[in-house]
Design a protein around this motif. Structure first.
Motif, PDB file in Angstrom:
ATOM      1  N   CYS A 133       0.855  -1.187   0.000  1.00  0.00           N
ATOM      2  CA  CYS A 133       0.000   0.000   0.000  1.00  0.00           C
ATOM      3  C   CYS A 133       0.894   1.242   0.000  1.00  0.00           C
ATOM      4  CB  CYS A 133      -0.901  -0.008   1.229  1.00  0.00           C
ATOM      5  SG  CYS A 133      -1.919   1.472   1.391  1.00  0.00           S
ATOM      6  N   PRO A 134       0.613   2.224  -0.871  1.00  0.00           N
ATOM      7  CA  PRO A 134       1.461   3.420  -0.921  1.00  0.00           C
ATOM      8  C   PRO A 134       1.324   4.323   0.308  1.00  0.00           C
ATOM      9  CG  PRO A 134      -0.378   3.621  -2.444  1.00  0.00           C
ATOM     10  CD  PRO A 134      -0.427   2.244  -1.886  1.00  0.00           C
ATOM     11  N   ILE A 135       0.274   4.125   1.127  1.00  0.00           N
ATOM     12  CA  ILE A 135       0.069   5.005   2.286  1.00  0.00           C
ATOM     13  C   ILE A 135       0.659   4.402   3.558  1.00  0.00           C
ATOM     14  CG2 ILE A 135      -1.683   6.092   3.748  1.00  0.00           C
ATOM     15  CD1 ILE A 135      -3.424   6.256   1.212  1.00  0.00           C
ATOM     16  N   CYS A 136       0.263   3.168   3.887  1.00  0.00           N
ATOM     17  CA  CYS A 136       0.717   2.567   5.151  1.00  0.00           C
ATOM     18  C   CYS A 136       1.925   1.656   4.967  1.00  0.00           C
ATOM     19  CB  CYS A 136      -0.420   1.812   5.817  1.00  0.00           C
ATOM     20  SG  CYS A 136      -0.963   0.356   4.898  1.00  0.00           S
ATOM     21  N   SER A 143       0.374  -7.053   1.196  1.00  0.00           N
ATOM     22  CA  SER A 143      -0.526  -8.206   1.274  1.00  0.00           C
ATOM     23  C   SER A 143      -0.873  -8.614  -0.148  1.00  0.00           C
ATOM     24  CB  SER A 143      -1.776  -7.891   2.097  1.00  0.00           C
ATOM     25  OG  SER A 143      -2.488  -6.840   1.511  1.00  0.00           O
ATOM     26  N   LYS A 144      -1.666  -9.685  -0.272  1.00  0.00           N
ATOM     27  CA  LYS A 144      -2.027 -10.185  -1.598  1.00  0.00           C
ATOM     28  C   LYS A 144      -2.857  -9.148  -2.349  1.00  0.00           C
ATOM     29  CE  LYS A 144      -1.974 -15.143  -1.225  1.00  0.00           C
ATOM     30  NZ  LYS A 144      -2.743 -16.348  -1.442  1.00  0.00           N
ATOM     31  N   LEU A 145      -2.607  -9.056  -3.635  1.00  0.00           N
ATOM     32  CA  LEU A 145      -3.326  -8.105  -4.483  1.00  0.00           C
ATOM     33  C   LEU A 145      -4.652  -8.728  -4.908  1.00  0.00           C
ATOM     34  CD1 LEU A 145      -3.435  -5.458  -5.994  1.00  0.00           C
ATOM     35  CD2 LEU A 145      -2.178  -6.521  -7.860  1.00  0.00           C
ATOM     36  N   THR A 146      -5.655  -8.616  -4.039  1.00  0.00           N
ATOM     37  CA  THR A 146      -7.000  -9.095  -4.345  1.00  0.00           C
ATOM     38  C   THR A 146      -7.984  -7.970  -4.066  1.00  0.00           C
ATOM     39  OG1 THR A 146      -7.424  -9.917  -2.114  1.00  0.00           O
ATOM     40  CG2 THR A 146      -6.411 -11.466  -3.666  1.00  0.00           C
ATOM     41  N   ASN A 189      -8.461  -7.126  -0.416  1.00  0.00           N
ATOM     42  CA  ASN A 189      -7.404  -6.434   0.321  1.00  0.00           C
ATOM     43  C   ASN A 189      -7.148  -5.016  -0.191  1.00  0.00           C
ATOM     44  OD1 ASN A 189      -6.929  -8.682   1.932  1.00  0.00           O
ATOM     45  ND2 ASN A 189      -5.474  -9.533   0.480  1.00  0.00           N
ATOM     46  N   PHE A 190      -7.308  -4.810  -1.498  1.00  0.00           N
ATOM     47  CA  PHE A 190      -7.000  -3.516  -2.099  1.00  0.00           C
ATOM     48  C   PHE A 190      -8.185  -2.994  -2.890  1.00  0.00           C
ATOM     49  CE2 PHE A 190      -2.769  -5.132  -1.343  1.00  0.00           C
ATOM     50  CZ  PHE A 190      -2.107  -4.007  -0.882  1.00  0.00           C
ATOM     51  N   GLY A 200      -5.465   4.149  -9.314  1.00  0.00           N
ATOM     52  CA  GLY A 200      -4.501   3.774  -8.288  1.00  0.00           C
ATOM     53  C   GLY A 200      -5.103   2.790  -7.299  1.00  0.00           C
ATOM     54  N   THR A 201      -4.251   2.125  -6.527  1.00  0.00           N
ATOM     55  CA  THR A 201      -4.727   1.158  -5.536  1.00  0.00           C
ATOM     56  C   THR A 201      -4.252   1.554  -4.154  1.00  0.00           C
ATOM     57  OG1 THR A 201      -2.794  -0.217  -5.906  1.00  0.00           O
ATOM     58  CG2 THR A 201      -4.757  -0.783  -7.147  1.00  0.00           C
ATOM     59  N   MET A 202      -5.070   1.225  -3.167  1.00  0.00           N
ATOM     60  CA  MET A 202      -4.695   1.385  -1.759  1.00  0.00           C
ATOM     61  C   MET A 202      -5.463   0.345  -0.961  1.00  0.00           C
ATOM     62  SD  MET A 202      -6.734   4.683  -0.213  1.00  0.00           S
ATOM     63  CE  MET A 202      -5.978   5.841  -1.283  1.00  0.00           C
TER      64      MET A 202
END
Length: 120
Positions: A90-93, A97-100, A103-104, A112-114
């Motif tokens: 995660c770019p913030i925290c 974890s798995k990219l599902t 989770n994201f 973008g993803t977080m």
């Protein structure tokens, strides 16, 4: 049987004495078994009703899933979350974890993803 708790031991002893006194009498014994038979019949009837209700609820949910693209996507995401998805940070925290989808989150504005924790 009462796990060493005095109140439970007293309750257990009282139940044993009452049941023993009731079963000692032949008429009481027949009444006791008749009452338990009625309870078991009612429980069996409720179990049959709950099974029919469960089947009906599953059928209704399957109909809703098959007629909705959003629900199909949600179930597809849920069922594929254990496959070999890659790891992402995660770019913030900065937790990985798995990219599902569970989770994201993918932002509709920029793509973008977080992680869901940061999104909340």
């Amino acid at each position: 049987a009462a796990h060493g708790v005095p109140a439970f031991e007293a309750l257990h002893a009282g139940m044993v004495v009452c049941l023993g006194a009731c079963v000692a009498n032949d008429t009481c014994r027949r009444d006791l078994w008749a009452a338990w038979g009625g309870v078991f019949r009612r429980l069996f009837y409720l179990l049959k009703l709950s099974c029919c209700g469960l089947v009906a609820a599953i059928a209704i949910h399957l109909y809703r899933v098959l007629s909705s693209e959003l629900l199909k996507k949600e179930w597809r995401d849920f069922l594929t979350q254990w496959r070999g998805a890659g790891e992402m940070t995660c770019p913030i925290c900065v937790e990985s974890s798995k990219l599902t989808a569970w989770n994201f989150a993918i932002m509709p504005c920029c793509g973008g993803t977080m992680c869901w924790t940061c999104l909340r």
